[in-house]
Structure formats: structure tokens, C-alpha cells
Design a protein around this motif. Structure first.
Motif, PDB file in Angstrom:
ATOM      1  N   ASP A   2       4.138 -11.748   0.237  1.00 49.04           N
ATOM      2  CA  ASP A   2       2.771 -11.380  -0.142  1.00 49.04           C
ATOM      3  C   ASP A   2       2.119 -10.669   1.030  1.00 49.04           C
ATOM      4  N   GLY A   3       1.453  -9.553   0.748  1.00 51.59           N
ATOM      5  CA  GLY A   3       0.839  -8.789   1.821  1.00 51.59           C
ATOM      6  C   GLY A   3      -0.184  -9.570   2.611  1.00 51.59           C
ATOM      7  N   GLY A   4      -0.976 -10.402   1.923  1.00 49.58           N
ATOM      8  CA  GLY A   4      -1.964 -11.206   2.628  1.00 49.58           C
ATOM      9  C   GLY A   4      -1.320 -12.163   3.607  1.00 49.58           C
ATOM     10  N   GLU A   5      -0.209 -12.778   3.198  1.00 45.16           N
ATOM     11  CA  GLU A   5       0.491 -13.715   4.073  1.00 45.16           C
ATOM     12  C   GLU A   5       1.151 -13.000   5.251  1.00 45.16           C
ATOM     13  N   PHE A   6       1.378 -11.708   5.110  1.00 45.56           N
ATOM     14  CA  PHE A   6       1.970 -10.921   6.193  1.00 45.56           C
ATOM     15  C   PHE A   6       0.908 -10.331   7.117  1.00 45.56           C
ATOM     16  N   GLY A   7      -0.359 -10.659   6.847  1.00 49.06           N
ATOM     17  CA  GLY A   7      -1.432 -10.125   7.674  1.00 49.06           C
ATOM     18  C   GLY A   7      -1.809  -8.703   7.339  1.00 49.06           C
ATOM     19  N   LEU A   8      -1.411  -8.243   6.130  1.00 46.54           N
ATOM     20  CA  LEU A   8      -1.679  -6.867   5.741  1.00 46.54           C
ATOM     21  C   LEU A   8      -2.926  -6.735   4.884  1.00 46.54           C
ATOM     22  N   GLY A   9      -3.606  -7.856   4.611  1.00 51.60           N
ATOM     23  CA  GLY A   9      -4.698  -7.823   3.660  1.00 51.60           C
ATOM     24  C   GLY A   9      -4.133  -7.823   2.257  1.00 51.60           C
ATOM     25  N   ALA A  10      -4.915  -7.359   1.300  1.00 51.40           N
ATOM     26  CA  ALA A  10      -4.416  -7.254  -0.069  1.00 51.40           C
ATOM     27  C   ALA A  10      -3.262  -6.261  -0.102  1.00 51.40           C
ATOM     28  N   GLU A  11      -2.317  -6.498  -1.003  1.00 53.25           N
ATOM     29  CA  GLU A  11      -1.178  -5.588  -1.122  1.00 53.25           C
ATOM     30  C   GLU A  11      -1.246  -4.838  -2.441  1.00 53.25           C
ATOM     31  N   ILE A  12      -0.595  -3.698  -2.486  1.00 55.20           N
ATOM     32  CA  ILE A  12      -0.506  -2.916  -3.710  1.00 55.20           C
ATOM     33  C   ILE A  12       0.709  -3.341  -4.513  1.00 55.20           C
ATOM     34  N   GLY A  13       1.651  -4.016  -3.864  1.00 49.60           N
ATOM     35  CA  GLY A  13       2.878  -4.459  -4.515  1.00 49.60           C
ATOM     36  C   GLY A  13       3.999  -4.601  -3.507  1.00 49.60           C
ATOM     37  N   ILE A  14       5.167  -4.959  -4.009  1.00 48.41           N
ATOM     38  CA  ILE A  14       6.367  -5.085  -3.181  1.00 48.41           C
ATOM     39  C   ILE A  14       7.303  -3.938  -3.543  1.00 48.41           C
ATOM     40  N   ALA A  15       7.769  -3.204  -2.557  1.00 49.38           N
ATOM     41  CA  ALA A  15       8.704  -2.108  -2.796  1.00 49.38           C
ATOM     42  C   ALA A  15      10.095  -2.527  -2.338  1.00 49.38           C
ATOM     43  N   THR A  16      11.092  -2.309  -3.196  1.00 47.91           N
ATOM     44  CA  THR A  16      12.458  -2.713  -2.859  1.00 47.91           C
ATOM     45  C   THR A  16      13.381  -1.532  -2.632  1.00 47.91           C
ATOM     46  N   GLY A  17      12.862  -0.320  -2.719  1.00 43.09           N
ATOM     47  CA  GLY A  17      13.677   0.850  -2.436  1.00 43.09           C
ATOM     48  C   GLY A  17      13.876   1.022  -0.939  1.00 43.09           C
ATOM     49  N   ARG A  18      14.509   2.114  -0.572  1.00 36.19           N
ATOM     50  CA  ARG A  18      14.808   2.344   0.843  1.00 36.19           C
ATOM     51  C   ARG A  18      14.030   3.518   1.434  1.00 36.19           C
ATOM     52  N   LEU A  19      13.208   4.161   0.614  1.00 37.35           N
ATOM     53  CA  LEU A  19      12.482   5.329   1.097  1.00 37.35           C
ATOM     54  C   LEU A  19      10.990   5.050   1.179  1.00 37.35           C
ATOM     55  N   HIS A  20      10.349   5.673   2.125  1.00 38.73           N
ATOM     56  CA  HIS A  20       8.901   5.682   2.339  1.00 38.73           C
ATOM     57  C   HIS A  20       8.359   4.324   2.770  1.00 38.73           C
TER      58      HIS A  20
END
Length: 417
Positions: free
Chosen positions: A374-392
Motif C-alpha cells: 500500500d502506498g500509504g504504508e510505504f510513506g508515499l501518501g495515497a497511491e494510484i494503484g500497484i503496477a506489476t509491469g517492468r516499465l516506467h
């Protein structure tokens, strides 16, 4: 305007104008807009909860599952958390304008890579109304305009949340079209967004497998997404029994409907109390389906089918396999994982470090619940989602993941000749 393509084109034109304005705003102006939006969410709590109660009642009448209703439901604590999340984004370092690196060419040309907004971002999501606030806040703080298309099951909640956010943005002087909500639940609007190449710069789907699969299959616009959260916890022979139980129960049952929930439990055949760990999970109310070795340890355990190893349940169901040590766990995850979040419980640091290095997932954890995905738990604030690809961008996508970069060259008259 009833034609979906024309509707999205109009929203896109307005969003592009807003994006140009947002890209040039200083950090303090964007942050002030988010703080005002958070205050508006708190002020509108009663209206937001009333709208959400309507959505929940309609969802229950349509037969939505308990897990889906949990994703949909808001209460005062969740509204407060939503507002706090928006404020947390306002307080984060602004990535726009950040110099990534610099170099000096032999001819004296000074080069730098600088973070810039992506532009217009389309967010397609289903039953989580908090995504309306999270997505608007993150996009705006990163200098992007957002076009938000939520699911029909949360239509009333999304409209109430968006209305509050829009009033907050306007009060702080941000562009009125900084974050627009698609004003229809017609599925044709999603198709129009996916085909809006040149109008929308990036599509981010956030929701269930069918939604993300459709976006990935149909989009002519770049997509940032994950399809499944088939997350594993591997309990090594060296794991502390009490720690393993606490982590496994939390990872599976804290909130079963989130993408970071554990779906498969892998237990080293050398772990001393595998039977007790499986029984603890079952006793906590989880349906457990095991392979042959797990069934031999726990009489009456349901048999796991081949499909269970590739299923994101999003419910109080888990598959359990007894594996031959670290290599067996890594092989299972490689065959069945979705590159989302996987964890190891181990006291042996050498084993843990090998797991962290070998498992090719966006998030890999040691002695921690997968529910920390979760982005909040990672210190990123709110997150837009989790990305599992390898680009960007990979893993929790927050402000930095909503920027790209450009090269800037500063010369003194250089020509190639």
C-alpha cells in the motif's frame, strides 16, 4: 452530449487545458488546493456517507459479495482517512522539476534529465470510492489533469466525493477541470477512454480482474496496471512459529478484498508446526484448500485443484502447499505468481536474502504481512494503484510514478557541423 466518444473528447480538451496550467504551478499552490479539498471532504462527511449508504443498499440488493461491499462501504473513519490521505499527498516532496541527473558532454553541452508531468491521466476503477479522492490528489499534485471514471456501484459516492474535491480545488484557485468525473456509468464511456489516443496520455485501471483485463485488451492508450494479486507467503523451516501465525492470519484475513491479501500459503516441509499453522488459519474462519501433503497433515482439509494455485480469491479462502524448502517456494511462485507481492517468514537471514533477490515481484517482503502492499504504508501518501509491469513504474504508484522526464540541454553555441 450522449455520444461517448464526443463526451470523452470534450473532457479531454478541457483536461489538456487544465494540465498545461497545472504543470506550471508552484508546489505551494498545488498543495494548497489539496489541503482545501481535504477540508471540503471533512465538511461534506454527512453527504458523502448518505450517498455511500445508497450505493451500499443498492449493491446489496444486486447481490454484491461481502468482500465487494466492504470495498464499497464508507464510515466516518474511512472518510477521515481519505481526507488525511489527501493532506499527506500535499505534504510530500513535489517531483515536478526534480533533476534526476546531469552530465557534461566533451563539447561543453550541459545535459540534465528533469521530471515533468505526464499530462492527462484517465483513471478507470470500480467499487472503491476512496479512489476518487486518491486519484484526484495524486494526479493534481504531480501536475496532471485527471479524468475519473468510477464504477456504477459507487456512482453516488463518487459524485459526492468529487463534488467536495472540486469545491476545494476551486476555492484554492486551481483549474476547474483539474479533476473531472465522467458523468455517466455507461460502459461505452470506458471504451471511448481506452480509444482516446492523443486525448489521454495514460490509462490506469484500478479494480477487479475483469476490468483490468478489458483495459489491457482494448486500450490504444498506454496502460499502467496489475491484473491479479496472487500473493504468496512462504514460511521457512527457520520461521518463528508465533510470528508466522500472526503474519499469515493478518495477510489473509485483515481485509480479504484488497489486492495485497495473501492467496497462497507455502510452508517448508521442515517447518515444525505446519499442521498447527494451517489449523490456525482454518479456525480463524478461512476456507483452506491444500495439496496432498497438507491434507496428510490436517485431516479433513479440502483438496486444492490446479485452478486454486492461479486464483485471486479476494475472500476468506486460501490455498496451502507444503514445499521442499526455499527452492520449492521460489519455483511455485515463479509458476503461479502474478508479480504483485510475495513474502517470506524466516529467522535465517541468508535464506531470506536469497528469497528477496530471487522472487521477481513488484513488492517482496521479509517477516511482514503482504497487506503492507500500500502506498500509504510505504510513506508515499495515497497511491494510484500497484503496477506489476517492468516499465516506467513498479509497485505502489504515487507522485513520482505519475511523472515522466525530459532532457534539457544548455549550450554555448555548439553545432554539429
Amino acid at each position: 452530449m450522449t455520444d461517448a466518444a464526443s463526451l470523452i473528447a470534450d473532457l479531454g480538451r478541457r483536461a489538456r487545458t487544465a494540465a498545461v496550467s497545472l504543470a506550471g504551478l508552484p508546489t505551494r499552490a498545488k498543495a494548497a488546493g489539496l489541503v482545501a479539498a481535504a477540508a471540503a471532504l471533512r465538511a461534506d462527511e454527512a453527504a458523502i456517507l448518505a450517498a455511500n449508504a445508497r450505493d451500499v443498499a443498492e449493491g446489496a440488493a444486486r447481490g454484491l459479495s461481502g468482500a465487494m461491499l466492504d470495498r464499497l462501504r464508507l464510515d466516518p473513519a474511512r472518510v477521515a482517512a481519505m481526507a488525511a490521505g489527501v493532506e499527506a499527498v500535499a505534504a510530500l516532496p513535489d517531483p515536478v522539476g526534480q533533476v534526476i541527473d546531469t552530465s557534461m558532454r566533451p563539447n561543453g553541452l550541459a545535459l540534465s534529465r528533469v521530471r515533468v508531468p505526464i499530462g492527462v491521466i484517465g483513471i478507470v476503477y470500480d467499487s472503491r470510492p476512496n479512489v476518487t479522492a486518491d486519484a484526484a490528489a495524486l494526479c493534481v499534485m504531480a501536475g496532471n489533469a485527471a479524468i475519473l471514471r468510477g464504477g456504477s456501484e459507487a456512482a453516488h459516492s463518487n459524485a459526492a466525493i468529487h463534488g467536495a474535491m472540486a469545491r476545494g480545488f476551486a476555492a484554492a484557485g486551481l483549474p476547474g477541470d483539474a479533476a473531472q468525473l465522467v458523468p455517466t456509468t455507461d460502459r461505452a464511456a470506458v471504451g471511448a477512454m481506452l480509444a482516446a489516443d492523443g486525448v489521454i496520455d495514460l490509462i490506469i485501471p484500478r479494480g477487479g480482474k475483469s476490468l483490468v483485463a478489458r483495459v489491457q485488451a482494448e486500450a490504444r492508450v498506454p496502460v499502467l496496471a496489475h491484473l491479479d494479486g496472487i500473493n504468496h507467503i512462504y514460511v521457512d523451516a527457520s520461521a518463528d512459529d508465533a510470528m508466522a501465525r500472526a503474519i499469515v492470519l493478518d495477510a489473509k484475513l485483515r481485509r480479504t478484498g484488497v489486492c495485497g491479501a495473501m492467496e497462497t500459503l507455502l510452508i517448508d516441509r521442515g517447518f515444525a508446526d505446519a499442521a498447527g499453522l494451517i489449523a490456525a488459519l482454518r479456525d480463524a474462519g478461512c476456507v483452506v484448500r491444500g495439496d496432498g501433503r497438507a491434507q496428510a497433515l490436517v485431516p479433513g482439509l479440502d483438496a486444492a485443484s490446479d485452478a486454486d494455485w492461479d486464483t485471486e480469491y479476494l475472500d476468506a479462502i486460501a490455498a496451502v502447499a507444503i514445499v521442499d524448502g526455499l527452492e520449492g517456494a521460489i519455483a511455485h511462485i515463479a509458476a503461479h505468481g502474478s508479480h504483485h507481492t510475495d513474502a517470506i517468514v524466516a529467522e535465517d537471514a541468508g535464506v531470506a536474502e536469497r528469497f528477496l533477490a530471487a522472487v521477481d515481484s513488484a513488492i517482496v517482503l521479509w517477516n511482514a504481512s503482504t497487506q503492507f502492499a500500500d502506498g500509504g504504508e510505504f510513506g508515499l501518501g495515497a497511491e494510484i494503484g500497484i503496477a506489476t509491469g517492468r516499465l516506467h513504474a513498479r509497485g505502489p504508484v504515487a507522485l513520482e510514478g505519475l511523472t515522466t522526464y525530459k532532457w534539457i540541454g544548455r549550450g554555448t553555441g555548439q553545432v554539429r557541423g
